[in-house]
Enzyme design. Structure first.
Site, PDB file in Angstrom:
ATOM      1  CB  SER A 183       8.251  85.704   2.609  1.00  0.00           C
ATOM      2  OG  SER A 183       7.695  86.581   3.571  1.00  0.00           O
ATOM      3  CB  ALA A 207       8.342  91.204  -5.173  1.00  0.00           C
ATOM      4  CB  CYS A 214       3.634  92.734   4.752  1.00  0.00           C
ATOM      5  SG  CYS A 214       4.182  94.447   4.849  1.00  0.00           S
ATOM      6  N   GLY A 215       3.345  89.755   5.521  1.00  0.00           N
ATOM      7  CA  GLY A 215       2.702  88.451   5.389  1.00  0.00           C
ATOM      8  C   GLY A 215       1.856  88.289   4.136  1.00  0.00           C
ATOM      9  CB  THR A 247       4.541  87.703  -2.983  1.00  0.00           C
ATOM     10  OG1 THR A 247       5.942  87.824  -3.172  1.00  0.00           O
ATOM     11  CG2 THR A 247       4.127  86.266  -3.099  1.00  0.00           C
ATOM     12  CE  LYS A 284      12.959  88.830  -3.036  1.00  0.00           C
ATOM     13  NZ  LYS A 284      12.032  89.981  -3.124  1.00  0.00           N
ATOM     14  CE1 TYR A 286       8.938  97.213  -0.925  1.00  0.00           C
ATOM     15  CE2 TYR A 286      10.077  98.336   0.859  1.00  0.00           C
ATOM     16  CZ  TYR A 286       8.926  97.808   0.331  1.00  0.00           C
ATOM     17  OH  TYR A 286       7.747  97.881   1.045  1.00  0.00           O
ATOM     18  CB  SER A 287      15.530 100.133   1.371  1.00  0.00           C
ATOM     19  OG  SER A 287      15.058  98.940   1.967  1.00  0.00           O
ATOM     20  CE  LYS A 289       2.974  93.812   0.364  1.00  0.00           C
ATOM     21  NZ  LYS A 289       3.835  92.624   0.335  1.00  0.00           N
TER      22      LYS A 289
END
Length: 569
Positions: free
Chosen positions: A345, A225, A276-277, A249, A429, A528-529, A229
């Site tokens: 998060s 995720a 990011c938030g 998310t 998560k 992801y990375s 997005k």
């Protein structure tokens, strides 16, 4: 005496110059020769040179030595071609300055008149020949250049469909060095939106497939995720070689997230920090995108078995997280194969407080209850919701006319418009920054609520040894998270008595990294990375490496490797 002369060094015969000095025999000058000359300096002979022609003509021994002609005249200081009909090839003078200061040209006054030469205009002008040859050569260079460009373009066109195409690596290195992280990310999504990304055409190994309950994964690698997005290029990302993707998310209302810049990369440590938030377009618009993907999925055989999960969270200004989660489930739940509850998060204030055992239990039970209601209440047959859904789809793709059969199929499959045609599973998560007591309490809650799986782990805030991340806030992911995540997987695998499937996330860059997570207890892995630093070839390479390691270590299939680290110890 011709026999006494060295055959390499001869002067130009006069009679042969006369016989070939006609304009209509220009094509005869496509012959080859070697040229050597040595400057002869004398007080009485300024501007004269001795020209020596290396002749390989098979007729050289038939020429009378008395007819050799050495009448040359110095005309200019420009480099030129020198032509001889007696020679078999031609060559440009590379360094004429070391031999003669100027090129050679026939002196017609020394030639006199003959039947072959009527006037000066009939004599072949070296300047004229040179200009024509120069033009011809320039044309040849252009043709060769265009041919090279065409062949390279054709090669690039076909290879561009290969995720391991070397130009992608060059472009990736340039982006990592010179372009902002979020701009690179948006560019990737833009390419995926218009189907410009390559795709993996190889067959996935049957020995590397796995499952979590009724979710069958054709390979153990998916996208975490936060990468897509809003679900704008789900199919393009899956075609890179992944078996599943988790979008989000998402939140009920769209929000812009925290201030930019908010994504920073450290190439040396292969780590990322982001703040990011939960920036996203909102649940309604993401639902539209997911519906359109489900339509394409039915038509595309390459996507028929791929899983799509949805990560859901709360808006920044929401007090009660349960209300936001219920809203998202009602909107997008029927189109998702699994729902991931994001309570970990670090970029949303107060969100991690929901990992407290009592709150987490209430959240999980509320989400599972809401999903059960989707099936019990038969929401898709409710007229108001049915019409609302049609309006959403009509905005983009005339859904009512072209996809009525799709709605019928959905109703026949308990109204679950997803890959499995069953109600979505529920995952949670978790954050890696928990103490042992908190981990045990969470494990008890997960067992009590009978959750379907857990994603380990989210980003961490406890890594401070990366110089480029000093004075930057957010969660760290990438290689620095690998060991923390693996240790967390081992602990939760034991705390839950191996009963709850685990999706590994954090620091997976190679097949060896993935196998470590699997042997620690994970069933599948999220990347992801790896996509950020390894590019489009990530899935292809990591699948190949994992298949090789499974064979090398004697595993019959991937399921045998799950949790093997604990049995060895």
């Amino acid at each position: 005496m011709i026999s006494k002369l060295k055959p390499q060094f001869m002067f130009l015969p006069k009679k042969h110059i006369l016989s070939y000095c006609r304009k209509d025999v220009l094509n005869l000058f496509e012959q080859k020769f070697y040229y050597t000359s040595k400057r002869k300096e004398s007080n009485n002979m300024k501007n004269e040179s001795l020209l020596r022609l290396i002749n390989y003509n098979r007729y050289y021994n038939k020429i009378d030595s008395n007819n050799y002609y050495n009448g040359g005249k110095i005309l200019s200081n420009d480099r030129q071609y020198i032509y001889s009909p007696l020679c078999e090839y031609k060559k440009k003078i590379n360094d004429i300055s070391s031999y003669v200061s100027v090129p050679f040209k026939i002196n017609i006054r020394n030639l006199g008149t003959s039947n072959f030469v009527n006037n000066k205009k009939d004599v072949l002008d070296n300047d004229y020949i040179y200009e024509n040859i120069k033009k011809e050569k320039s044309k040849h260079k252009k043709i060769i250049f265009l041919l090279f460009v065409s062949l390279f373009g054709l090669y690039g066109f076909f290879e561009s469909y290969n995720p391991e195409f070397f130009l992608y690596d060059i472009f990736l290195k340039f982006c990592l060095k010179y372009i902002d992280g979020e701009i690179c990310h948006d560019l990737f999504l833009l390419l995926g939106k218009y189907n410009i990304l390559p795709y993996d055409t190889s067959n996935d190994s049957i020995y590397a497939c796995t499952n979590i309950k009724h979710l069958d994964f054709i390979n153990p690698f998916g996208v975490a995720a936060g990468f897509d997005k809003n679900g704008v290029c789900i199919d393009s990302i899956l075609k890179l070689g992944f078996s599943f993707i988790e979008i989000g998310t998402i939140t009920p209302r769209g929000q812009t997230g925290n201030a930019k810049p908010r994504i920073f990369r450290d190439v040396e440590s292969r780590s990322i920090i982001n703040s990011c938030g939960f920036n996203n377009m909102g649940c309604d618009k993401v639902t539209e995108n997911l519906i359109l993907f489900r339509k394409r999925q039915e038509e595309d055989k390459l996507l028929s078995k791929h899983i799509v999960g949805v990560s859901i969270g709360k808006n920044k200004d929401t007090v009660n997280i349960v209300d936001d989660l219920k809203y998202c489930i009602n909107k997008i739940g029927r189109y998702a194969d699994y729902i991931a509850i994001n309570v970990s998060s670090p970029n949303t204030p107060g969100l991690r407080d929901n990992q407290e055992a009592g709150k987490l239990k209430n959240i999980i039970l509320s989400v599972k209850e809401e999903i059960d209601n989707l099936e019990k209440n038969n929401i898709m047959n409710d007229e108001s919701t049915y019409n609302e859904d049609n309006k959403i789809v009509e905005k983009k793709n005339n859904f009512n006319k072209n996809n009525s059969h799709m709605m019928k199929d959905a109703k026949d499959n308990f109204l679950w418009f997803n890959t499995t045609k069953k109600k979505p599973l529920v995952f949670v998560k978790l954050a890696p920054d928990l103490n042992q007591e908190q981990k045990k309490e969470i494990a008890d809650v997960l067992l009590e609520t009978n959750i379907d799986g857990m994603i380990i782990s989210n980003t961490t805030t406890q890594i401070n040894d990366i110089k480029s991340f000093e004075n930057k806030k957010g969660g760290v992911s990438g290689a620095k998270l690998k060991d923390i995540s693996t240790k967390f997987i081992c602990e939760m695998y034991n705390y839950t008595n191996k009963q709850i499937p685990i999706i590994a996330s954090g620091g997976i860059f190679s097949g060896l990294d993935a196998l470590e997570k699997i042997e620690a207890g994970a069933s599948v892995c999220q990347l992801y990375s790896c996509l950020v630093f390894n590019g489009m070839k990530s899935a292809v390479q990591i699948k190949r490496e994992l298949n090789h390691l499974l064979y090398q270590r004697g595993y019959y299939n991937l399921k045998e490797a799950i949790g093997r680290k604990h049995s060895k110890s």
